[in-house]
Write a protein that holds these residues in place. Sequence first.
Motif: not given
Length: 759
Positions: A55-56, A64-66, A91-97, A141-142
């Motif tokens: 849950d991002l 989903l996280v790949i 939504v690419w921004q979540y990967a920043c964290f 935000v996770l």
Amino acid sequence: MRYALLFTLVLSYCATAFAQMKMFQRITAPVFKDGVELAYPFTGGLNNPQFNAADLNNDGIQDLVIFDRGGNVVLTFINRGIPGEPSYEYVWQYACFFPKVVNYMVMRDFNKDGAMDIFCAALQDGSQEMQVFQGYYENNVLKFKPVSFYYPGCNFCNPLHIWYPSLSGVGNWSNLSVASSDVPSIDDIDGDGDLDIVTFAAGNTTHLWYLRNESVEMGYGLDSLKFRLVDNCWGRFYEDGFSGCRAVLSCHPDSCAPCSNGFGFQADDREQRHPGATVLTYDHDGNGVKDLIWGNITNDCLGFIYNGGTAEKAWMTSQDTLFPSFNTPVNLPKFPAAFYLDIDNDGKKDLIVSPNNPTVGEDRNCVWFYKNTANTGHQFELQTKNLFVENMIDVGSSTHPAIADVDGNGLLDLVVGNNGFFTPPSNFNNGRLYLFLNIGTPSEPRFMLADVDWLGMSQYTPHDYDFAPAFGDLDGDGDLDLLVGSVGGALYFFRNTAGPNNPMTFQQDFNPMWVSMYVGTSSTPAIVDLDGDGLQDVVMGEFQGNINFFKNIGTPTTPLFNSLPTIQKIGNIDTDLFPGAPGYSAPAFFQAPDGLRLVTGGIKGQLEAYSDITATASPYTLISLTWGNVDEGNRSCPAFADLDGDGILEMVVGNQRGGLSLYKTVMVDCEVPVSAKEPAASLPLSVSPNPARDWVLILIPSEAPARWQSFNALGQLVAQGESFSGSLQLSVGHWQPGIYFIEVVAEGRRGVAKVLVRQ
């Protein structure tokens, strides 16, 4: 002192790794293939994806996280929650964290706080340990922080890695060593509510190891991880990797296969190891014990083994050697891995299978989606072999973009070369040039895949491949010619005879000079007047990581080059990881207001940028080794142009995963859009009776379809289902007395009811 140093490193990591990051703005543009618009065109492609639910945005719906180990890249998708179908937005921004992760990433909520945690390979070079990052929410935000362990009496134990009490004596510790090629299982094996580890240990991989988490038993609760090796032959089977997807099962629950007389516990046969395995445990038949799906680095299939033992003592008693034999068996080169999650929002966990070998294997049909069609239990049925990939620009492996107006309509098009793509049984040497025509407007580019073998470059395969295009006016006639580099290390030259502003028309120039301009392997050319004499020179990156300069010694209309580079290492640039290692330099040039700039991709995936560019071997002025904080994984390859006419350059980046990413070269804060991170409105639930003995009625203020799950106090799933009536009437008479949490999700809203069940 050593502990103090490690603790300082942990604090430093927390302070720097998760601070707000600035980076180039990732953008997108519509792309059409066969008349259909791609949903995720510029996500960069997939080669070796690993799938996790998390849950991002803290809205109660699993996103989903790949993680793609083919470049160690994290991609994040928000689940729009449409029942019965995979419905995700990139939504690419979540990967920043997310922290930097390598080799594998398994997301599980070990402390049951609703935020997924990460179990992954250790980041330390040469290490094969496992480390953990704890998830938490900040502004919905996770985010993550590293878990630090405590190992009393051990002055050499790394507190960021998982160690366990050694069998050699009290106070001694052993490190958990997992091969970097593997994917371990993180699961509640013994049913006590906390997460255990099942894995093949590095260097000793014929039997599974079981490390039990004894945190609950020791009185620490779920917020701690206390592992102990309790079984080095979990399931009692033997798997050497040389018998397809078939294991040697034990003849007795007390004997480790291959059986010995008297059911004695037999040690591993260390002469028959295999170099890697993927492990997935889950309860396939609903009997309360964990069954097993495993893949092996030497095979294209998956094996499945039924657990006929107990939660305390696993004993594998039967197997499916071509899983799932009841449907379409997995046949996925190379080294398949299985992932277990509800990908289509129907409340039932499905199976996703992908290749786990980052150097060889299927690279387009690489996401096999098996839908769970059973009403209860599991029945996996293959739906597609290219889930998500079919909606991306993905041409196999190692993309090299170039930008030019090919059709003469005044709009800039994309030409993309690739290393190749997998073709059964084992061919990868089939590179192409792909043409994406711009069918948009000067301010809004839109691309259409127009040709999958532009200029017929496939005629040179399989002997030559890894094609890298570059445009420039080499013959001084005002139009753009084309150079193509390749794995052979030389060049192909195509002379444009169309004239300025006309649709390009090419004639291949077979002058031996182009073949003699040899730089080793994997030449990546650029055309630029590097020495300022008015003639267009050739600059070439290559496998070794240096960048070669070939001075044009001809005339404005007739280019001429020597066979050997004029300067073999311009700017003292080398993109290799260490001397002698591959570098795969991929140079690109653009004109800035104060002079020429050089940006090069490389094996690391990040971009290096330099100024004060001249024809010299002396060091250029370094702008950044991580320019724009862009990291698209291995073998990055940039190209620049103003695609939307706003005066700011866009950058297209290729990578080893076979896709493209699109950026605007302006620095922005990596912040999640407010609309994406806002939590769903709460769903107020009415419960009666409470406490309950036989039945409980839950009223839902929504007539929309609702999904519900019930968890006990340990966080274990007790029951789940769907409602279409605005209410739930649950039978709880067979539940053990205690406290339960019933979670309901409807119309993107989430509600949780606490219920006390009595005898």
